[in-house]
Design a protein around this motif. Structure first.
Motif, short mmCIF file in Angstrom:
data_model
loop_
_atom_site.label_atom_id
_atom_site.label_comp_id
_atom_site.label_asym_id
_atom_site.label_seq_id
_atom_site.Cartn_x
_atom_site.Cartn_y
_atom_site.Cartn_z
N ALA A 141 46.05 43.50 42.37
CA ALA A 141 44.89 42.60 42.46
C ALA A 141 44.09 42.59 41.16
CB ALA A 141 44.00 43.02 43.63
N SER A 142 43.80 43.78 40.61
CA SER A 142 42.99 43.82 39.39
C SER A 142 43.73 43.20 38.21
CB SER A 142 42.59 45.26 39.08
OG SER A 142 43.72 46.10 38.93
N SER A 143 45.05 43.37 38.15
CA SER A 143 45.82 42.79 37.05
C SER A 143 45.89 41.27 37.17
CB SER A 143 47.25 43.36 37.04
OG SER A 143 47.24 44.77 36.85
N LEU A 144 46.09 40.77 38.38
CA LEU A 144 46.16 39.33 38.59
C LEU A 144 44.82 38.67 38.26
CD1 LEU A 144 48.14 39.22 41.96
CD2 LEU A 144 48.91 38.25 39.79
N LEU A 145 43.74 39.27 38.71
CA LEU A 145 42.42 38.68 38.48
C LEU A 145 42.03 38.71 37.01
CD1 LEU A 145 40.67 40.23 41.60
CD2 LEU A 145 41.14 37.80 41.23
N ALA A 146 42.49 39.73 36.28
CA ALA A 146 42.18 39.82 34.86
C ALA A 146 43.09 38.95 34.01
CB ALA A 146 42.29 41.27 34.39
N GLY A 147 44.26 38.59 34.55
CA GLY A 147 45.27 37.95 33.73
C GLY A 147 45.22 36.44 33.66
N GLY A 148 44.38 35.80 34.47
CA GLY A 148 44.37 34.34 34.43
C GLY A 148 43.51 33.76 35.53
N ASP A 149 44.04 32.72 36.19
CA ASP A 149 43.24 32.03 37.20
C ASP A 149 43.72 32.32 38.62
OD1 ASP A 149 45.66 30.75 37.11
OD2 ASP A 149 44.84 28.73 36.86
N ALA A 150 44.39 33.45 38.82
CA ALA A 150 44.90 33.80 40.15
C ALA A 150 43.76 33.99 41.14
CB ALA A 150 45.74 35.07 40.07
N GLU A 151 44.06 33.75 42.41
CA GLU A 151 43.14 34.04 43.51
C GLU A 151 43.79 35.07 44.42
OE1 GLU A 151 42.05 30.46 45.49
OE2 GLU A 151 41.54 29.40 43.63
N SER A 163 36.74 57.02 54.94
CA SER A 163 38.14 57.22 54.54
C SER A 163 38.67 56.12 53.64
CB SER A 163 39.03 57.34 55.79
OG SER A 163 39.10 56.11 56.48
N VAL A 164 37.82 55.19 53.24
CA VAL A 164 38.24 54.07 52.39
C VAL A 164 38.45 54.55 50.96
CG1 VAL A 164 37.64 51.80 51.47
CG2 VAL A 164 37.06 52.40 53.84
N MET A 165 39.68 54.47 50.47
CA MET A 165 39.96 54.81 49.07
C MET A 165 39.51 53.67 48.16
SD MET A 165 43.78 56.49 49.51
CE MET A 165 43.98 56.86 47.74
N PHE A 166 38.94 54.01 47.03
CA PHE A 166 38.52 53.03 46.00
C PHE A 166 37.46 52.05 46.51
CE2 PHE A 166 43.05 54.06 45.17
CZ PHE A 166 42.90 54.69 43.94
N ALA A 167 36.61 52.51 47.42
CA ALA A 167 35.60 51.61 47.99
C ALA A 167 34.70 51.00 46.91
CB ALA A 167 34.76 52.36 49.03
N GLU A 168 34.18 51.84 46.01
CA GLU A 168 33.29 51.33 44.96
C GLU A 168 34.04 50.44 43.98
OE1 GLU A 168 31.05 54.31 42.99
OE2 GLU A 168 30.20 55.15 44.84
N GLU A 169 35.27 50.82 43.66
CA GLU A 169 36.05 50.04 42.70
C GLU A 169 36.36 48.65 43.26
OE1 GLU A 169 39.91 51.08 39.91
OE2 GLU A 169 38.69 52.67 40.81
N LEU A 170 36.66 48.59 44.56
CA LEU A 170 36.92 47.29 45.19
C LEU A 170 35.66 46.44 45.20
CD1 LEU A 170 39.15 48.49 48.16
CD2 LEU A 170 39.88 47.04 46.26
N GLY A 171 34.51 47.08 45.45
CA GLY A 171 33.25 46.35 45.41
C GLY A 171 32.96 45.81 44.02
N ASP A 172 33.22 46.63 43.00
CA ASP A 172 33.02 46.17 41.62
C ASP A 172 33.95 45.00 41.28
OD1 ASP A 172 31.13 48.14 41.29
OD2 ASP A 172 32.48 49.53 40.24
N LYS A 174 35.11 42.80 43.36
CA LYS A 174 34.57 41.63 44.04
C LYS A 174 33.39 41.05 43.27
CE LYS A 174 33.47 38.63 47.23
NZ LYS A 174 34.19 37.33 47.28
N ASN A 175 32.50 41.92 42.81
CA ASN A 175 31.34 41.46 42.05
C ASN A 175 31.75 40.77 40.75
OD1 ASN A 175 29.57 42.44 43.98
ND2 ASN A 175 29.30 44.41 42.96
N ALA A 176 32.81 41.28 40.13
CA ALA A 176 33.24 40.74 38.84
C ALA A 176 33.91 39.38 38.97
CB ALA A 176 34.18 41.72 38.15
N HIS A 177 34.59 39.15 40.10
CA HIS A 177 35.42 37.94 40.20
C HIS A 177 34.97 36.97 41.29
CE1 HIS A 177 38.29 39.44 37.25
NE2 HIS A 177 38.21 40.61 37.84
N GLY A 178 33.94 37.32 42.02
CA GLY A 178 33.33 36.40 42.96
C GLY A 178 34.31 35.74 43.91
#
Length: 363
Positions: A141-151, A163-172, A174-178
């Motif tokens: 997901a992070s690579s696709l979103l950084a690499g172009g116009d993927a959704e 128990s959610v792994m990467f909870a803050e990273e996923l939130g960040d 989302k904030n970065a790519h709206g």
């Protein structure tokens, strides 16, 4: 600041291990961490990874070599970083979660795996993950979103919010790519305001979430990663909704069921052998191998460099192509139907048959 030591290993071909220093260990939740490795300059190309690939780690415990495969959770171009969740009595995961520290040295195999996305491909991607199945999804997901116009739409199932792994990273992310990232958390043991998001990510809930929020006709690619039951349910629902199987990509971490029985016209007799030739990194070796042992187990007697990790038919690290003769593959949770039709097998689950077999790990 930790300086990586000179890496060891004879080559950086498939299956090669090098000793890398741990750069960072980040606590994700009570039972999970992210481990980042330092890669020296002369090995940067060898450890360049595609989003969704994994690293196999090696250590000796009680005089026995142990290997485990962990998905990379970093975006393409970053330092290799794996996500690890502790499992009960896990020889490897307990060590990584509780004992490994920055500066420690670990034997790490070069990246492998075909559960990969092209960051420049664009398009619309549906990701369904549960538990530690988020690790390759985060990389994808992070690579696709950084690499172009993927959704990307990511549905992520867990027991509780703790128990959610990467909870803050996923939130960040989302904030970065709206609006380019839709993020849906589903919790099985913690009530949520919306009933649809409370419960196990089973066939019924997946069907309802897709119908209400994420109609499958919107998506060009589907990515599934998690326990066997979840991925099986998801595949069934997607097939029911008319999604072509070639658009669905699946990765498993563990399978809680015994391997199916072999079905053969005549059982191999005790002591029956097959002359098996194995090719890896352009080198060929041949030996008579018993038909009641897997190709991988037998071939390791003469080829210690053969790639493998789980030996359970799940990770796909030991994938090779049968170029002559026949084998019987007992279990397969890693290869797509098209790969099997093209002659690829999991050597950890394949038993030689007939007089002669050739197996090519380079194919």
């Amino acid at each position: 600041m930790t300086t990586a030591p000179t890496a060891t290993g004879t080559r950086s071909a498939r299956g090669a291990f090098h000793t890398l220093a741990v750069a960072d260990v980040e606590r994700l939740c009570d039972d999970a961490v992210a481990v980042t490795f330092d890669v020296p300059a002369d090995l940067v190309d060898a450890y360049a990874f595609a989003p969704g690939q994994s690293l196999t780690l090696r250590r000796t415990v009680g005089g026995r070599e142990e290997r485990r495969s962990y998905s990379i959770c970093a975006p393409a171009g970053a330092a290799p970083r794996i996500g690890v969740r502790e499992i009960p009595d896990g020889v490897f995961s307990r060590w990584l979660v509780h004992e490994v520290r920055p500066g420690d040295l670990v034997d790490v195999q070069v990246p492998s795996g075909r559960f990969t996305a092209d960051p420049s491909a664009g398009g619309r991607h549906l990701c369904l993950a549960a538990g530690s199945g988020i690790t390759p999804m985060l990389s994808i997901a992070s690579s696709l979103l950084a690499g172009g116009d993927a959704e990307v739409a990511l549905v992520y199932g867990n027991r509780t919010s703790r128990s959610v792994m990467f909870a803050e990273e996923l939130g960040d992310l989302k904030n970065a790519h709206g609006p380019r990232l839709q993020l849906v958390h589903v919790l099985s043991r913690e009530p949520r305001d919306v009933e649809l998001f409370s419960g196990r990510l089973d066939a019924d809930r997946i069907r309802r979430i897709l119908a209400a929020l994420l109609p499958v006709e919107r998506f060009d690619y589907v990515w599934l990663c998690g326990p066997f039951a979840m991925t099986s349910d998801a595949r069934a629902v997607l097939a029911e909704l008319g999604v072509p199987p070639e658009r669905v990509h699946v990765e498993l971490f563990h399978v809680d069921e015994p391997p199916p029985d072999l079905h053969r016209a005549a059982p191999a007799g005790t002591g029956a052998t097959t002359d098996v030739t194995v090719v890896l990194d352009g080198l060929s070796s041949s030996a008579a191998m018993p038909q009641d042992h897997t190709v991988l187990d037998s071939a390791q007697a003469t080829r210690a460099d053969l790639p493998f990790a789980c030996k359970g038919g799940v990770c796909g690290t030991c994938r090779a192509k049968v170029t002559q003769g026949e084998v019987e593959m007992r279990r397969n949770y890693a290869l797509e139907a098209a790969e099997v039709a093209d002659g690829f097998v999991l050597t950890c689950q394949s038993y030689p048959r007939g007089d002669r077999v050739s197996i090519d790990f380079d194919a």
